[in-house]
Design an enzyme around this catalytic site. Sequence first.
Site, mmCIF file in Angstrom:
data_model
loop_
_atom_site.group_PDB
_atom_site.id
_atom_site.type_symbol
_atom_site.label_atom_id
_atom_site.label_comp_id
_atom_site.label_asym_id
_atom_site.label_seq_id
_atom_site.Cartn_x
_atom_site.Cartn_y
_atom_site.Cartn_z
ATOM 1 N N SER A 337 26.497 14.739 -0.510
ATOM 2 C CA SER A 337 25.221 15.012 -1.183
ATOM 3 C C SER A 337 25.445 15.051 -2.691
ATOM 4 C CB SER A 337 24.642 16.325 -0.667
ATOM 5 O OG SER A 337 24.324 16.213 0.700
ATOM 6 N N THR A 338 25.285 13.914 -3.298
ATOM 7 C CA THR A 338 25.671 13.720 -4.688
ATOM 8 C C THR A 338 24.624 12.855 -5.383
ATOM 9 O OG1 THR A 338 27.966 13.742 -3.944
ATOM 10 C CG2 THR A 338 27.579 12.955 -6.170
ATOM 11 N N THR A 339 24.496 12.999 -6.697
ATOM 12 C CA THR A 339 23.616 12.131 -7.476
ATOM 13 C C THR A 339 24.383 11.559 -8.653
ATOM 14 O OG1 THR A 339 22.845 13.920 -8.913
ATOM 15 C CG2 THR A 339 21.610 13.544 -6.892
#
Length: 516
Positions: A337-339
């Site tokens: 879960s990364t941006t």
Amino acid sequence: MSARGVVAAGHPLTAEAGAGVLREGGNAIDAAVAAVLTSFVTESPLTGLGAGGFMLVHDEERTELLDFFVAAPGRDGIERRVELHPAPVYFTDEVPQIFNVGAASCGVPGTPAGIEEAVRRFGSMPLAELVRPAVEIAREGVVVNRLQAYLFKILAPILLFEDEGRAVYAPEGRPLREGETFRFPELADALERYGAEGAAPFYEGDLGRRICEWVQERGGTIGVGDLAAYEVAVREPVRARFRGREVLTNAPPSPGGVLIAFALELFERLGRSDLETTVAVMAQAQAARGEAFARQLSEQGFADRFLDPAALDRAAAAAAERRALGRGERSGDVLGSTTHIVAVDTDGRCASVTCSNGSGSGVIVPGTGVHLNNMLGEEDLNPLGFHRIAVGERLPSMMSPTVILRDGEFEAGVGSAGSNRIRSAIVQTILRLIDDGLDAQAAIDAPRVHYERGELHAEPGVDEAALDRIAALGVKVERWRERNLFFGGVQAIARRPDGALVGGGDPRRGGAVAVA
């Protein structure tokens, strides 16, 4: 080409927030900050005020890495009273991936401190102005798109872990669906205060105390001493030579950047980047990432030793002979879960920034807008075992914001989401940009592979004959039916030979580009 610059991000509103700042006269760092703050709302399961990250900033005078990743708590000597809580996430319809959440998984967040430091060091606009788009969207709401609805669905065991998450992500008793409106008014209030007062309330004030009390009540260990002691680290980026370029990326104690540099240096020595060579290089990178690697990451001079030319020569020779294929290296988690956000202005400044909340801990602290990370429960970030990172130390991360220079001038900024696939996604995008001469969007769209633990995952469009040859070497080949966020979420901006800036957003993660 725009008059002011380009922003590439994981959601159209995220990108547009950054572009709006460029139109108002802000620079690339201002744009990146506005986009990051907006992503806290538009991509809330992936990032936020309880997360951590890295920003690589390049301008004519310097290239610096701001490390504001999550740190291990424990300065206050608080005893952990609960175990990690396993939460099943069905990435596919088959066997679930287990993520570890709850209060025992929460590390010391860094995003409030890191974003404020970026504005202080490099920005030209006040934080109160940069936070406005995020505040407005959090308060008025954002329409849930297809990808966000998918994330809400598969992350439901985490997002709905406690009452606070259910109120935000399932106001009707089930996860929000595509076309419905997501609102987070407490986050709007927190961001508005952040714009006015900066990070101090989160680390030394009432918001920080509330975070500590809430976590400790649930058996976790974050204390006021951990928050008060947190500092943003300024690091020298790792550098690699590749096809006449200099590639600058994340530095230890995070492993992602040195593994990207390692791979590119092997490609440089091998002189080719076909599929079989790509898999062989990935295998060498995996083979190099053992227990000794994990133990030495924090040592002074580790990157120089790891990237020693003689050692790289040996690894390139081994890759040429395919000597690491089929080995059973350990695998990381699935989702990641990364941006990632890239902003470039026409004065040559670039900000490449990656933030992550892990998979989220499910612990949302009332009145603060903070959904805390679960980095203490992420298996891939704790290679020596859970709760064994020394107090105050940064957890290792694959996140690797990257900048490519040619003759000292900006050529491209790139980064990715995707947990353990971050490094393979970034390397393959660089190969497509430089070796294949594709523009940013085409390089991102190109099919990807990921090799790990003796298994090769391949998207549709990868050379089938080459896959068959690799399978004949004893490698298990998993052919995916469609491209998937498993393979990362790359955002990139590249400068064409004529000087035009062109961005690309990853369709695997709902990526978007906005031009100012």
